[in-house]
Motif scaffolding. Structure first.
Motif, PDB file in Angstrom:
ATOM      1  N   MET A   1      -5.120   8.580  14.640  1.00 15.83           N
ATOM      2  CA  MET A   1      -5.255   9.422  13.458  1.00 15.83           C
ATOM      3  C   MET A   1      -5.441   8.591  12.209  1.00 15.83           C
ATOM      4  SD  MET A   1      -1.434  10.533  12.529  1.00 15.83           S
ATOM      5  CE  MET A   1      -1.666  10.322  10.781  1.00 15.83           C
ATOM      6  N   ASN A   2      -5.467   7.286  12.426  1.00 15.93           N
ATOM      7  CA  ASN A   2      -5.230   6.436  11.332  1.00 15.93           C
ATOM      8  C   ASN A   2      -6.433   5.689  10.859  1.00 15.93           C
ATOM      9  OD1 ASN A   2      -3.345   5.405  10.034  1.00 15.93           O
ATOM     10  ND2 ASN A   2      -2.340   4.409  11.711  1.00 15.93           N
ATOM     11  N   LEU A   3      -7.204   6.258   9.989  1.00 13.49           N
ATOM     12  CA  LEU A   3      -8.361   5.486   9.631  1.00 13.49           C
ATOM     13  C   LEU A   3      -8.081   4.701   8.408  1.00 13.49           C
ATOM     14  CD1 LEU A   3     -10.199   7.011   7.120  1.00 13.49           C
ATOM     15  CD2 LEU A   3      -9.311   8.636   8.678  1.00 13.49           C
ATOM     16  N   ILE A   4      -7.234   5.231   7.575  1.00 13.92           N
ATOM     17  CA  ILE A   4      -6.945   4.505   6.367  1.00 13.92           C
ATOM     18  C   ILE A   4      -6.064   3.373   6.801  1.00 13.92           C
ATOM     19  CG2 ILE A   4      -5.744   4.652   4.216  1.00 13.92           C
ATOM     20  CD1 ILE A   4      -6.555   7.738   4.651  1.00 13.92           C
ATOM     21  N   GLN A   5      -6.509   2.170   6.528  1.00 10.06           N
ATOM     22  CA  GLN A   5      -5.817   1.070   7.152  1.00 10.06           C
ATOM     23  C   GLN A   5      -4.388   1.003   6.680  1.00 10.06           C
ATOM     24  OE1 GLN A   5      -8.209  -2.339   6.742  1.00 10.06           O
ATOM     25  NE2 GLN A   5      -9.563  -1.689   8.341  1.00 10.06           N
ATOM     26  N   ARG A   6      -3.519   0.935   7.634  1.00 11.68           N
ATOM     27  CA  ARG A   6      -2.100   0.887   7.317  1.00 11.68           C
ATOM     28  C   ARG A   6      -1.760  -0.463   6.749  1.00 11.68           C
ATOM     29  NH1 ARG A   6      -2.423   5.160   6.963  1.00 11.68           N
ATOM     30  NH2 ARG A   6      -1.844   6.807   8.385  1.00 11.68           N
ATOM     31  N   THR A   7      -0.810  -0.464   5.872  1.00  5.08           N
ATOM     32  CA  THR A   7      -0.491  -1.702   5.217  1.00  5.08           C
ATOM     33  C   THR A   7       0.785  -2.324   5.737  1.00  5.08           C
ATOM     34  OG1 THR A   7       0.436  -0.299   3.580  1.00  5.08           O
ATOM     35  CG2 THR A   7      -1.697  -1.263   3.128  1.00  5.08           C
ATOM     36  N   ASN A   8       1.556  -1.553   6.478  1.00  2.00           N
ATOM     37  CA  ASN A   8       2.732  -2.157   7.090  1.00  2.00           C
ATOM     38  C   ASN A   8       2.280  -2.775   8.404  1.00  2.00           C
ATOM     39  OD1 ASN A   8       3.936  -0.777   5.045  1.00  2.00           O
ATOM     40  ND2 ASN A   8       4.487   0.935   6.381  1.00  2.00           N
ATOM     41  N   PHE A   9       1.893  -3.992   8.353  1.00  2.00           N
ATOM     42  CA  PHE A   9       1.374  -4.614   9.556  1.00  2.00           C
ATOM     43  C   PHE A   9       2.474  -4.745  10.587  1.00  2.00           C
ATOM     44  CE2 PHE A   9      -2.697  -5.617   7.957  1.00  2.00           C
ATOM     45  CZ  PHE A   9      -2.518  -5.750   6.592  1.00  2.00           C
TER      46      PHE A   9
END
Lengths: 307, 303, 322
Positions: B1-9
């Protein structure tokens, strides 16, 4: 939407009928007569009573008559223990009491739970969040029958602030402890569910889109995030309702409210079949109707399941 | 669902690659401090519930006549009665141990029954699918919208109050969730290659379910069984609190809490406090252990 | 003055272990009505860079540098001012149209709220405007479709809705973050055409973020090639494609399948994409670079500007691609 509602109603009605028939069958299968008390009654007297209550008729006729009387006349028959009162009369007397604080508990559990959950999610990892999480974990192990004695001990016996029982026509001081005792664990569950679903929604792509549209936080929380975040909460309202109804039995007994739960337990101890069946059927029907409303509310919020 | 790259790597530890699923789960579980501590606490509670009566030297029914009449003062927790006595002069250390024991047994057996019925039911519905699945799950939906506690009490009244009926009754009203979860899992397992292989090679559905489906359900079943135990303890305590469950001279935590709370205005608070304490930590123990297992066995599906 | 001028932009994420430098001193500019392609593989910091520009970075990110929009530094603005900029000046569309719309609200509500909120329009007026915009993005039967929910639209149609939504306030800049990646090939082409038309019709400058060189070739005026949170090379689309001057660009171009070359040997770039956790003293592309020199490990390549082109590489430009 209309089609969806119709279909739900078509399921609900047979469920209620099945519940009535099921309760009746259990009672019918019960070993021994309900009148077989400590002192055996003379044969003739027993036969008379059985005839009076229709217990000597064939099974199918009894089932039919029972269902018919309930559905058409709201008549659950006479109480077998309170000989001069009908089950409907007892219900009419006790039920409003239970309904009053039950309804209040429902409102408290949902409103406090949702607010707590939303605030915790919006301020994730703040002290408020930890408090909310802590409360909701703690309250898991504090069901109504644990809360009630603790509350009475604290607010009645130690502090002397609030009455520890009675009803007095539902005056506020008499309502507070029962409502807190009944609602706490559900409030906690709702807070937990709200928090986690709110966090999930806040991470959803479409919330990012809304932010990219330049709408302020207040607006995307209230208008965009709250509705979908409520879906799991709405699913949980059914179990909450069942839990509140069940818990009200403890509250009625513990706080001597004169509500329906007290009659229920007395009926259970005295083997007053018709009263216990009446109450079971009533609560069952209410539950089914409530679940119907929940389903409709769900469909109202989520356009994808309307069809 | 995650296209906006998550920033909590998220970083995955590479050294875990070659371990088996269960070893992995065990390691994850051990790392969860709350869960590990819970298991330890539960073990201690179990030991207490087994050896408690021997340790105290009192039996459940034995009455200490020396405290009768002045339980508030004489019946206090002391060297003779570690947890004090109840209003009838019976040793509370023993009674709490017995009550805990009964509650644990009800919880475990009830959960076993629920798991057994629910797993089979769910696996059958999920495996065969189609019309059968529809009918079976419809029935679960219907059964779920009934206030089971009332039905359970109705059954207890009609068939007489006995501890066996209590076990069975609670188990029988608790399998519904289990059936739903298992069905969902089965639906996804059914499409895997090894099941299709078995189907193609003509293995009977009964054996496929038993040999291929059920073992693969084990993880999720264990997790939910652990979470079911405290709920069943809650049911039992509720019914016993109302005086409809376990009968004297036997007792359970619910019954003890009930009698403790009815005595508390006389100042014998220990009568409420000790059973309540064991009730609360037992439930906490199971909830945390269950949560820990869920995280360990099913790390994706965290709440 | 450039429409948008990014100067030495840095985005650093605080994590539980060490800080992650997602964007590491990026500079570029955007002219009025221009289509700029920002190219790089995933993890090269291109999305984070644009999020940071308009204040959409996550809470654990620290942004520094300058992002001048018409001379105003966006990084200095407060949340309210940024919201205004996002609504009216710099709009965005995203990769996955399937999840970018709120499934629980009608399209009309999701579109009109921008106009009623930021432009003070009446609902009816706003709806008329929305219908007009849906017409612009070529959604047939716009009047009726406006009342529908997102799940009643296909992926391509949803992306059109999102584009219409982004254009409602006639922004100066449209940031399109992988706008076609999640779509079918035929639909991709339609969306590309649509974006080009929009530039024609409204003069909107577009920043096209993508990993797809084919896409930039067909529509952009200039390209910025990014790797490891840094700009490797930039210049006009034509010049970059005809004479790449950075090893990474050449490697990227070689990895594109082409009909005019022997397709047996579709090359891949050796090595793994850079892990952004490691901060390099030298050039981020060094471990995968076939031209790498000893100094690439030690010092960060200086930024050279010549003939309207920018590159950051120690290797002599004449050696590359030969």
């Amino acid at each position: 939407m209309a089609f969806y509602i119709t279909r739900r109603i078509l399921v609900a009605v047979p469920t209620i009928l099945a519940l009535i028939v099921f309760s009746f069958i259990i009672m019918y299968l019960a070993p021994g007569s309900p009148f077989a008390g400590e002192r055996p009654l003379p044969e003739a007297t027993l036969a008379n009573i059985e005839a009076l209550y229709g217990l000597n008729r064939p099974f199918y006729e009894q089932v039919f008559r029972y269902v018919w009387n309930i559905v058409v006349h709201f008549d659950f028959g006479p109480s077998l223990v309170y000989r001069d009162r009908s089950v409907s009369e007892i219900i009419a007397q006790g039920f409003p009491v239970t309904l009053t604080y039950g309804f209040l508990s429902f409102i408290v559990a949902v409103s406090v739970g949702v607010v707590l959950g939303v605030v915790a999610a919006l301020r994730q990892n703040s002290w408020l969040d930890y408090l909310a999480v802590g409360v909701s974990i703690g309250a898991q192990v504090l069901p109504n029958f644990v809360m009630a004695p603790i509350l009475v001990l604290t607010f009645t016996l130690w502090l002397g602030w609030l009455p520890g029982g009675g009803w007095q026509g539902g005056e506020l001081p008499y309502l507070i402890l029962p409502v807190i005792a009944l609602s706490t664990s559900f409030m906690a569950s709702i807070a937990r569910i709200t928090r986690s679903s709110m966090l999930e929604v806040l991470n959803a792509d479409f919330i990012f889109t809304v932010r990219a549209k330049g709408l302020p936080k207040r607006r995307w929380v209230l208008r965009h995030a709250l509705k979908p975040a409520m879906l799991p909460v709405i699913s949980y309202l059914g179990p909450t309702f069942v839990g509140l109804i069940t818990g009200s039995v403890v509250i009625d007994i513990y706080f001597s409210t004169g509500g329906i739960g007290q009659y229920f337990v007395n009926a259970a101890i005295n083997r007053d079949y018709s009263l216990i069946m009446g109450i079971t059927i009533l609560t069952g029907t209410l539950t089914v109707v409530f679940n119907l409303l929940v389903d409709i509310a769900y469909a109202w919020i989520d356009p994808r399941i309307r069809y | 669902m995650n296209l906006i790259q998550r920033t909590n790597f998220e970083f995955s530890a590479r050294d875990e690659d070659h371990r088996s699923l269960w070893q992995d789960a065990l390691i994850r579980f051990r790392r969860n401090r709350a869960a590990s501590a819970s298991v330890l606490v539960l073990a201690l509670i179990a030991i207490y519930s087994i050896f408690g009566p021997t340790l105290s030297g009192w039996t459940t029914e034995e009455i200490d006549w020396s405290v009768i009449g002045s339980v508030e003062t004489m019946g206090k927790p002391s060297g003779i009665h570690y947890f004090g006595t109840d209003e009838l002069g019976r040793d509370l250390f023993t009674r709490t141990a017995i009550g805990t024991r009964i509650s644990l047994i009800v919880g475990l057996i009830g959960a076993l029954i629920a798991v057994f019925v629910g797993t089979l039911y769910g696996a059958i519905a999920g495996y065969f699918g189609g019309k059968l699945d529809n009918v079976m799950m419809r029935f679960v939906d219907v059964a779920m919208s009934i206030p089971y506690m009332f039905v359970l009490i109705l059954m207890l009244v009609v068939f007489g109050r006995s501890i066996v009926l209590l076990f069975i009754g609670i188990g029988l009203v608790s399998w519904l969730d289990m059936a739903r979860i298992v069905r969902g899992q089965t639906l996804s397992i059914r499409t895997r290659e090894f099941v299709e292989n078995a189907v193609v090679s003509g293995v009977l559905p009964f054996f496929i379910i038993l040999r291929h489906i059920v073992p693969n359900l084990l993880g999720i079943v264990i997790v939910y069984a652990t979470l079911l135990v405290p709920n069943i303890i809650l049911y039992e305590s509720f019914i016993s609190f109302l005086g409809l469950g376990v009968q004297e001279p036997n007792t359970s935590l619910g019954a003890l809490i009930s009698s403790g709370s009815s005595q508390m205005q006389y100042g014998t608070l220990w009568q409420l406090a000790f059973p309540l304490f064991f009730f609360v930590i037992t439930l906490f123990g199971f909830f945390f252990a269950g949560d820990g297992m869920r995280d360990a066995l099913d790390p994706k599906d965290r709440l | 003055m450039n429409l948008l001028d990014i100067r030495n932009l840095q985005v650093v994420f605080k994590t539980t272990t060490k800080p992650v430098h997602a964007v590491n001193g990026v500079s570029f500019h955007l002219d009025v009505g221009e289509i700029l392609g920002v190219v790089g593989e995933s993890g090269s910091g291109k999305s984070q860079m644009t999020f940071a520009m308009v204040g959409l970075h996550s809470k654990n990110a620290k942004v520094s540098g300058q992002a001048l929009f018409e001379g105003v530094d966006l990084l200095e603005l407060n949340e309210g001012e940024l919201e205004r900029i996002r609504a009216t000046q710099i709009a965005m569309i995203f990769q996955n149209p399937m999840t970018a719309l709120n499934p629980y609200l009608r399209i009309s509500d999701q579109m009109a709220e921008i106009l009623t909120f930021h432009q003070g329009m009446l609902k009816s007026q706003a709806l008329m405007h929305c219908i007009h915009m849906l017409d612009v993005v070529q959604i047939p039967d716009a009047k009726n479709r406006l009342r529908m929910y997102p799940h009643e639209f296909s992926g391509g149609m949803r992306q059109r809705v999102l584009i219409a939504m982004a254009l409602l306030c006639q922004p100066r800049i449209l940031i399109a973050d992988e706008p076609t990646t999640a779509l079918d090939v035929t639909v991709q082409a339609q969306i590309v055409e649509l974006l080009k038309n929009i530039r024609q019709e409204f003069g909107t400058a577009i920043i096209l973020i993508t990993h797809d060189l084919g896409l930039v070739a067909g529509m952009t005026d200039r390209i910025v090639v990014m790797y490891g949170g840094q700009v490797m090379e930039s210049g006009t689309t034509e010049s970059i494609f005809s004479s790449p001057e950075h090893p990474y660009t050449t490697a990227l171009l070689d990895a594109v399948p082409r009909l005019d070359r022997d397709s047996d040997s579709l090359s891949v770039i050796a090595g793994d994409p850079l892990d952004v956790r490691d901060r390099w003293k030298g050039c981020p592309f060094e471990p995968r670079c076939e031209y790498h020199l000893p100094m690439c490990l030690q010092t960060r390549p200086p930024i050279e500007t010549a003939n309207g082109r920018i590159r950051a590489c120690h290797v002599d430009r004449n050696l590359i691609g030969k």
